[in-house]
Design an enzyme around this catalytic site. Structure first.
Site, PDB file in Angstrom:
ATOM      1  N   GLU A 125       0.908  -1.327  -0.073  1.00 54.31           N
ATOM      2  CA  GLU A 125      -0.112  -0.048   0.047  1.00 54.31           C
ATOM      3  C   GLU A 125       0.655   1.295   0.045  1.00 54.31           C
ATOM      4  O   GLU A 125       1.887   1.394   0.910  1.00 54.31           O
ATOM      5  CB  GLU A 125      -0.842   0.109   1.242  1.00 54.31           C
ATOM      6  CG  GLU A 125      -1.748   1.577   1.355  1.00 54.31           C
ATOM      7  CD  GLU A 125      -2.688   1.378   2.329  1.00 54.31           C
ATOM      8  OE1 GLU A 125      -2.478   0.566   3.359  1.00 54.31           O
ATOM      9  OE2 GLU A 125      -3.432   2.425   2.663  1.00 54.31           O
ATOM     10  N   ASN A 164      -4.491   5.201  -1.685  1.00 56.66           N
ATOM     11  CA  ASN A 164      -5.842   5.643  -1.076  1.00 56.66           C
ATOM     12  C   ASN A 164      -6.227   6.841  -1.671  1.00 56.66           C
ATOM     13  O   ASN A 164      -5.808   7.743  -2.208  1.00 56.66           O
ATOM     14  CB  ASN A 164      -5.130   6.177   0.458  1.00 56.66           C
ATOM     15  CG  ASN A 164      -5.000   5.146   1.107  1.00 56.66           C
ATOM     16  OD1 ASN A 164      -5.844   4.467   1.837  1.00 56.66           O
ATOM     17  ND2 ASN A 164      -3.487   4.876   1.427  1.00 56.66           N
ATOM     18  N   GLU A 224      -8.165   2.342  -2.643  1.00 57.74           N
ATOM     19  CA  GLU A 224      -8.684   1.972  -1.174  1.00 57.74           C
ATOM     20  C   GLU A 224      -9.663   3.099  -1.020  1.00 57.74           C
ATOM     21  O   GLU A 224      -9.034   4.397  -1.223  1.00 57.74           O
ATOM     22  CB  GLU A 224      -7.766   2.042  -0.109  1.00 57.74           C
ATOM     23  CG  GLU A 224      -6.898   0.646  -0.398  1.00 57.74           C
ATOM     24  CD  GLU A 224      -6.070   0.413   0.940  1.00 57.74           C
ATOM     25  OE1 GLU A 224      -6.031   1.338   1.800  1.00 57.74           O
ATOM     26  OE2 GLU A 224      -5.104  -0.505   0.657  1.00 57.74           O
ATOM     27  N   ASP A 245     -11.734   0.501   2.730  1.00 63.50           N
ATOM     28  CA  ASP A 245     -10.783   1.116   4.028  1.00 63.50           C
ATOM     29  C   ASP A 245     -11.581   1.054   5.359  1.00 63.50           C
ATOM     30  O   ASP A 245     -12.849   1.631   5.400  1.00 63.50           O
ATOM     31  CB  ASP A 245     -10.022   1.972   3.512  1.00 63.50           C
ATOM     32  CG  ASP A 245      -8.665   2.062   4.014  1.00 63.50           C
ATOM     33  OD1 ASP A 245      -8.382   1.114   4.743  1.00 63.50           O
ATOM     34  OD2 ASP A 245      -7.717   2.902   3.815  1.00 63.50           O
ATOM     35  N   GLU A 248      -5.423  -5.200   8.774  1.00 67.14           N
ATOM     36  CA  GLU A 248      -4.090  -4.214   8.862  1.00 67.14           C
ATOM     37  C   GLU A 248      -4.212  -3.735  10.278  1.00 67.14           C
ATOM     38  O   GLU A 248      -5.097  -4.135  11.248  1.00 67.14           O
ATOM     39  CB  GLU A 248      -4.532  -2.831   7.994  1.00 67.14           C
ATOM     40  CG  GLU A 248      -5.826  -2.102   8.599  1.00 67.14           C
ATOM     41  CD  GLU A 248      -6.030  -0.797   7.953  1.00 67.14           C
ATOM     42  OE1 GLU A 248      -5.280  -0.547   6.876  1.00 67.14           O
ATOM     43  OE2 GLU A 248      -6.866  -0.025   8.168  1.00 67.14           O
TER      44      GLU A 248
HETATM   45  P1  C2E Z   1      -4.701   3.990   6.265  1.00 71.67           P
HETATM   46  O1  C2E Z   1      -5.067   3.632   5.179  1.00 71.67           O
HETATM   47  O2  C2E Z   1      -5.682   3.329   7.457  1.00 71.67           O
HETATM   48  O3  C2E Z   1      -3.327   3.229   6.391  1.00 71.67           O
HETATM   49  C1  C2E Z   1      -2.640   2.352   7.467  1.00 71.67           C
HETATM   50  C2  C2E Z   1      -1.883   3.336   8.450  1.00 71.67           C
HETATM   51  O4  C2E Z   1      -1.893   2.457   9.609  1.00 71.67           O
HETATM   52  C3  C2E Z   1      -0.874   4.017   8.000  1.00 71.67           C
HETATM   53  O5  C2E Z   1      -0.494   5.152   8.807  1.00 71.67           O
HETATM   54  C4  C2E Z   1       0.161   2.995   8.414  1.00 71.67           C
HETATM   55  O6  C2E Z   1       1.658   3.411   8.589  1.00 71.67           O
HETATM   56  C5  C2E Z   1      -0.286   2.531   9.860  1.00 71.67           C
HETATM   57  N1  C2E Z   1       0.223   1.277   9.975  1.00 71.67           N
HETATM   58  C6  C2E Z   1       0.463   0.213   9.445  1.00 71.67           C
HETATM   59  N2  C2E Z   1       0.659  -0.940  10.132  1.00 71.67           N
HETATM   60  C7  C2E Z   1       0.490  -0.826  11.322  1.00 71.67           C
HETATM   61  C8  C2E Z   1       0.788  -1.443  12.673  1.00 71.67           C
HETATM   62  O7  C2E Z   1       0.864  -2.626  12.811  1.00 71.67           O
HETATM   63  N3  C2E Z   1       0.304  -0.630  13.665  1.00 71.67           N
HETATM   64  C9  C2E Z   1      -0.056   0.595  13.790  1.00 71.67           C
HETATM   65  N4  C2E Z   1      -0.482   1.225  14.950  1.00 71.67           N
HETATM   66  N5  C2E Z   1      -0.290   1.441  12.640  1.00 71.67           N
HETATM   67  C10 C2E Z   1       0.087   0.811  11.528  1.00 71.67           C
HETATM   68  P2  C2E Z   1      -0.344   6.518   7.941  1.00 71.67           P
HETATM   69  O8  C2E Z   1       0.771   5.993   6.847  1.00 71.67           O
HETATM   70  O9  C2E Z   1       0.057   7.537   8.927  1.00 71.67           O
HETATM   71  O10 C2E Z   1      -1.464   6.824   7.083  1.00 71.67           O
HETATM   72  C11 C2E Z   1      -2.312   7.288   7.804  1.00 71.67           C
HETATM   73  C12 C2E Z   1      -3.751   7.402   6.947  1.00 71.67           C
HETATM   74  O11 C2E Z   1      -3.594   8.522   5.880  1.00 71.67           O
HETATM   75  C13 C2E Z   1      -4.053   6.302   6.183  1.00 71.67           C
HETATM   76  O12 C2E Z   1      -4.614   5.189   6.768  1.00 71.67           O
HETATM   77  C14 C2E Z   1      -4.880   6.754   5.080  1.00 71.67           C
HETATM   78  O13 C2E Z   1      -5.881   7.019   5.424  1.00 71.67           O
HETATM   79  C15 C2E Z   1      -4.106   8.175   4.901  1.00 71.67           C
HETATM   80  N6  C2E Z   1      -3.447   8.326   3.635  1.00 71.67           N
HETATM   81  C16 C2E Z   1      -2.081   7.797   3.503  1.00 71.67           C
HETATM   82  N7  C2E Z   1      -1.970   8.275   2.232  1.00 71.67           N
HETATM   83  C17 C2E Z   1      -2.693   8.896   1.567  1.00 71.67           C
HETATM   84  C18 C2E Z   1      -2.949   9.229   0.427  1.00 71.67           C
HETATM   85  O14 C2E Z   1      -2.021   9.256  -0.609  1.00 71.67           O
HETATM   86  N8  C2E Z   1      -4.004   9.843   0.076  1.00 71.67           N
HETATM   87  C19 C2E Z   1      -5.097  10.010   1.001  1.00 71.67           C
HETATM   88  N9  C2E Z   1      -6.154  10.500   0.629  1.00 71.67           N
HETATM   89  N10 C2E Z   1      -5.075   9.492   2.411  1.00 71.67           N
HETATM   90  C20 C2E Z   1      -3.937   8.761   2.390  1.00 71.67           C
HETATM   91 CA    CA Z   2      -7.269   1.712   7.478  1.00 70.25          CA
HETATM   92 CA    CA Z   3      -5.675   2.455   3.434  1.00 70.92          CA
END
Ligand code: C2E
Ligand code: CA
Ligand code: CA
Length: 401
Positions: free
Chosen positions: A176, A234, A266, A296, A353
């Site tokens: 992802e 995403n 997603e 998602d 996830e």
């Molecule tokens: P998401 O889509 O639910 O992505 C998963 C988030 O959980 C990611 O945080 C990831 O780093 C984190 N994560 C993964 N494995 C674990 C784990 O085992 N434990 C814990 N505690 N966390 C874990 P991240 O990278 O901070 O992203 C946060 C959110 O930001 C994403 O949630 C997604 O909704 C959004 N996001 C990220 N990239 C994009 C993008 O390009 N466009 C848009 N619109 N939203 C984005």
């Molecule tokens: Ca998620």
């Molecule tokens: Ca996601």
């Protein structure tokens, strides 16, 4: 937090059971225990008294206002309380009331099948965390319009990629794309700090296209090196309502010699929640072209079921909050299990996830979940590191079997 410092409220119409609960709590060391014989009396305690309430322990079946209606009123009161629900009813009911309670924004510590025991009470009260520490998402650094323009101009947004693996076989299935802002002064900033600012400033669409472009290029490289992987991106609502979105993504994917089936889009429930015909049109067209569509954060929105029935998803991504608490919290495990069940019945691939520990992994394996993603498998990493990681993972996963 010590039980002596927690303010408890016991709501139970059955006098004997209520007294029994209160004395168990006192025996456990509680010093602040209020009681109420029904929902109405409980609301008076909450609204009327100057003292705060941290945890409400409530029966579900009560004459007059039942437990469900009580939960709604508590939510409307805006009090940041946690709840423990007690009932004689079965798990199906617990699951739905549990989902409802969390959808109302109340933290559910767990459920107790009657009769309550001191051990069970102590375990659930032990899960209590004061509201301030319940906010897992870092608040956004203040981001101005000028900062955003500068970041786009200097190309400071880059994806990291987090692997997704098959739970039964351990094989690497995809990754992802997660956005990062490489800020010259503040370091690497995560998306919770800037996505909403981009949305508010109508610049989210630009980020989406950068992410799609870089994700497709990364996926092409992985596939060229012999890894049979997909890439997930995403999507924000802003992009999905643009006419022609589906055609443009298709062209972008083909330009990298990929097929639409190599990319999964997603969509979060709040995003999917939109009624706009254009978003539905784009989603249907993407599906027809062969893209994967993933719902998602499943389980955190208000109408998961409704979204499932009107959007042609191929994948159901169970929210990490349920996955990482499934072992310690009954309600979370029940929600996880029922989400897996729904995915199976609808023919969707189930992705969990937030898989953080080996115990989480074993649980998912036992439950027959298809795909897992989380820190136990790998943290998000640069695209170029995926191949070396995949080789090391193959070695490690053979020892997990
Ligand atoms: P998401 O889509 O639910 O992505 C998963 C988030 O959980 C990611 O945080 C990831 O780093 C984190 N994560 C993964 N494995 C674990 C784990 O085992 N434990 C814990 N505690 N966390 C874990 P991240 O990278 O901070 O992203 C946060 C959110 O930001 C994403 O949630 C997604 O909704 C959004 N996001 C990220 N990239 C994009 C993008 O390009 N466009 C848009 N619109 N939203 C984005
Ligand atoms: Ca998620
Ligand atoms: Ca996601």
């Amino acid at each position: 937090m010590k039980i002596a410092d927690i303010h408890l409220l016991v709501v139970e119409d059955h006098e004997f059971q209520r007294e029994a609960l209160v004395s168990m709590l006192v025996d456990l060391g509680a010093r602040h225990v209020a009681e109420a014989a029904d929902g109405r009396a409980a609301l008076e305690v909450i609204g009327g008294s100057a003292q705060r309430i941290d945890i409400i322990i409530s029966d579900l079946d009560m004459p007059g206002m039942d437990g469900m209606e009580f939960i709604r009123h508590v939510s409307e009161s805006g009090m940041p309380v946690s709840m423990i629900l007690s009932t004689v009813h079965d798990r199906a009911l617990l699951a739905s009331v549990g989902t409802m309670t969390e959808a109302y924004g109340i933290t559910l510590l767990g459920t107790i099948e009657k009769p309550a025991t001191p051990r069970k009470l102590e375990a659930l009260i032990g899960l209590y965390r004061p509201p301030a520490t319940l906010q897992p998402k870092p608040l956004s650094v203040s981001v101005s319009e000028a900062d955003i323009s500068e970041a786009f101009a200097a190309r400071l947004f880059e994806p990291l990629f987090q692997p997704k693996v098959d739970v039964a076989t351990g094989s690497v299935k995809g990754a992802e794309a997660l956005a990062r802002w490489y800020h010259p002064e503040q370091g690497i900033i995560g998306p919770y700090a800037f996505i909403s600012a981009l949305e508010a400033n109508r610049r989210i669409d630009e980020l989406t296209w950068i992410m799609l472009e870089k994700a497709a290029a990364a996926c092409r490289d992985w596939r060229a090196s012999g890894l049979d992987m997909t890439v997930s991106v995403n999507l924000s609502l802003g992009s999905l309502t643009k006419v022609g979105f589906a055609d443009r993504v298709t062209a972008l994917v083909r330009a990298q010699d990929l097929e639409p089936k190599h990319m999964v889009l997603e969509v979060t429930e709040t995003t999917a929640m939109t009624d706009t015909a254009r978003a539905l049109e784009n989603l249907a067209r993407l599906r027809i072209k062969g893209f994967g569509l993933s719902i998602d954060d499943y389980g955190t929105g208000y109408s998961s079921m409704q979204q499932l029935s009107r959007i042609p998803f191929t994948e159901l991504k169970i929210d990490q909050s349920f996955v990482m608490r499934a072992i310690e919290k009954d309600a979370c495990r029940v929600i996880l299990e029922s989400s897996l069940d729904i995915a199976k019945k609808l023919g969707l691939k189930a992705v969990a996830e937030g898989v953080e520990t080996r115990a989480d992994w074993e649980l998912l394996k036992g439950l027959g979940c298809d795909v897992a993603q989380g820190y136990f498998i790998a943290r998000p990493m640069e695209a170029a590191k995926i191949a070396a990681w995949a080789a090391a993972w193959t070695e490690r996963s053979s020892n997990l079997a």
